[in-house]
Scaffold this active site. Sequence first.
Site, PDB file in Angstrom:
ATOM      1  N   TYR A  52     -17.517 -16.455 -24.743  1.00 31.84           N
ATOM      2  CA  TYR A  52     -16.191 -17.073 -24.626  1.00 31.84           C
ATOM      3  C   TYR A  52     -15.210 -16.006 -24.155  1.00 31.84           C
ATOM      4  O   TYR A  52     -15.122 -14.931 -24.762  1.00 31.84           O
ATOM      5  CB  TYR A  52     -15.710 -17.662 -25.961  1.00 31.84           C
ATOM      6  N   ASP A  64     -15.045  -7.389 -23.219  1.00 27.71           N
ATOM      7  CA  ASP A  64     -13.963  -8.211 -23.752  1.00 27.71           C
ATOM      8  C   ASP A  64     -13.947  -8.017 -25.263  1.00 27.71           C
ATOM      9  O   ASP A  64     -14.725  -8.630 -25.991  1.00 27.71           O
ATOM     10  CB  ASP A  64     -14.224  -9.676 -23.358  1.00 27.71           C
TER      11      ASP A  64
HETATM   12  C1  LIG Z   1      -9.350 -15.479 -27.853  1.00 26.37           C
HETATM   13  C2  LIG Z   1     -10.192 -14.820 -26.853  1.00 26.37           C
HETATM   14  C3  LIG Z   1      -9.832 -14.777 -25.488  1.00 26.37           C
HETATM   15  C4  LIG Z   1      -8.605 -15.478 -24.965  1.00 26.37           C
HETATM   16  O1  LIG Z   1      -7.421 -14.955 -25.454  1.00 26.37           O
HETATM   17  P1  LIG Z   1      -6.082 -15.854 -25.389  1.00 26.37           P
HETATM   18  O2  LIG Z   1      -5.020 -14.933 -25.916  1.00 26.37           O
HETATM   19  O3  LIG Z   1      -6.325 -17.048 -26.248  1.00 26.37           O
HETATM   20  O4  LIG Z   1      -5.879 -16.213 -23.963  1.00 26.37           O
HETATM   21  C5  LIG Z   1     -10.655 -14.111 -24.619  1.00 26.37           C
HETATM   22  N1  LIG Z   1     -11.786 -13.500 -25.040  1.00 26.37           N
HETATM   23  C6  LIG Z   1     -12.162 -13.507 -26.332  1.00 26.37           C
HETATM   24  C7  LIG Z   1     -13.403 -12.788 -26.737  1.00 26.37           C
HETATM   25  C8  LIG Z   1     -11.392 -14.183 -27.280  1.00 26.37           C
HETATM   26  O5  LIG Z   1     -11.791 -14.217 -28.557  1.00 26.37           O
END
Ligand SMILES: *Cc1c(COP(=O)(O)O)cnc(C)c1O
Length: 436
Positions: free
Chosen positions: A150, A255
Amino acid sequence: MSVGGWLERDAQLLWHPYSSLAEPSPVRLVRGASGVRLSLDDGSGGTVEAIDAMASWWCMIHGYRHPVLDAALKDQVDDFSHVMFGGLTHEPAIRLAERLVEITPAPLEHVFFCDSGSVSVEVAIKIALQYQVARGRVGRTKMLTVRGGYHGDTFAPMSVCDPVNGMHSLFTGALQEQVFGPQPPAGFDRPDDDPEFLAWAAAMAAVAEQQSDQIAAIVVEPILQGAGGMYPYSPACLRVLRELADQHGFLLILDEIATGFGRTGTLWASEHAGIDPDILCIGKALTGGYLSLAAMLCTAEVAQAVSNGPGGALMHGPTFMANPLACSVALASIDLLLAGDWAVRVAELSAGLSAGLAPVAELPGVKDVRVLGAVGVVQLGGPVDMVRMTDAVLRRGVWVRPFRDLVYTMPPYVCTDDDIATITTAIAEAVREVGC
Ligand SMILES: *Cc1c(COP(=O)(O)O)cnc(C)c1O
């Protein structure tokens, strides 16, 4: 106005995350929040208190209304709340960038601030594409990722989310087609001579090899896939991805929006594997949950290549880039985190979650219980009845937001041992009551 009045108006007007206006699922009115507790309207003029076991979607690590964070924000309001970042700069942004470069993996030296995690992933993908162009490797326009991930809800991040959970079929033709390898085998502790690990590593190597001339970067959540399924995997998998990136000239984008700032037990999840990314995305807990802010960090090599490449510029510039309020509260949150014994605290939370959730594994209908750092997960044998489960946990004084087959907690770091016991007991009893 009575709580009924507010909730009716809400239902007519507002989308909530992943919601339908035709059949809105229930929402609760927040009257206040302090420490680790939310005060929710009880529907008859009073309030009911609940421990926020979600830390407001994994952000609110120091709890609500922390005096230090409140003060940082108020001080900055008295200076200035926002200025454009084109042609102007300010101390909060410079100081925060310095601090981030100091505390993130050593090769990361440059910082791009933006307003949400999704946008930081957009920028990471964009800079990776620009990097490959600058290196003269045309045609490298795809991302290599794994299933189960995600990365956010805007289009580029959505394209690297799990194709099934991310409902790619709804957007066929509109979404960039990326390259997907298999999901890493489950389990943080899986040994690196394990056959499933070896098979996964071989499959990833084959995918990378076959399409190497089309791949610009690998993008993954290190060690813990979050919203894709609260799914931990072994550090050895991350080392495989680092090697593949080096071998084929891909960049490695990590990420850490969910895993960053200590959540998995190390400040950055990549530390479990002893590897460094070329590009890092952070967000969520960055401001201690106060304001929306995210950042993309990259190595000097990436920054220099892009800066000397065609166009010369990194082609992004959000209106609220490096918002001074958000930068100030982020600095205060990081200082607060590092001044305390965060690693000991996360280890204590982890032990409390493990002890408290262990008996849940024995309940009928429970498929798996897993704990990594300050993340505790109960996986059921089928989809959770979200409304009934949320109610059952809330009646026991705890706020959770289950999804798919998962009831989980990512508590604020300031939870006491008693708070953790309340959370795990509430989850255990509710799972026994509601099941799936
Ligand atoms: C929450 C999340 C996102 C997105 O962040 P937002 O601030 O909601 O746009 C991206 N990557 C990971 C791993 C996340 O947990």
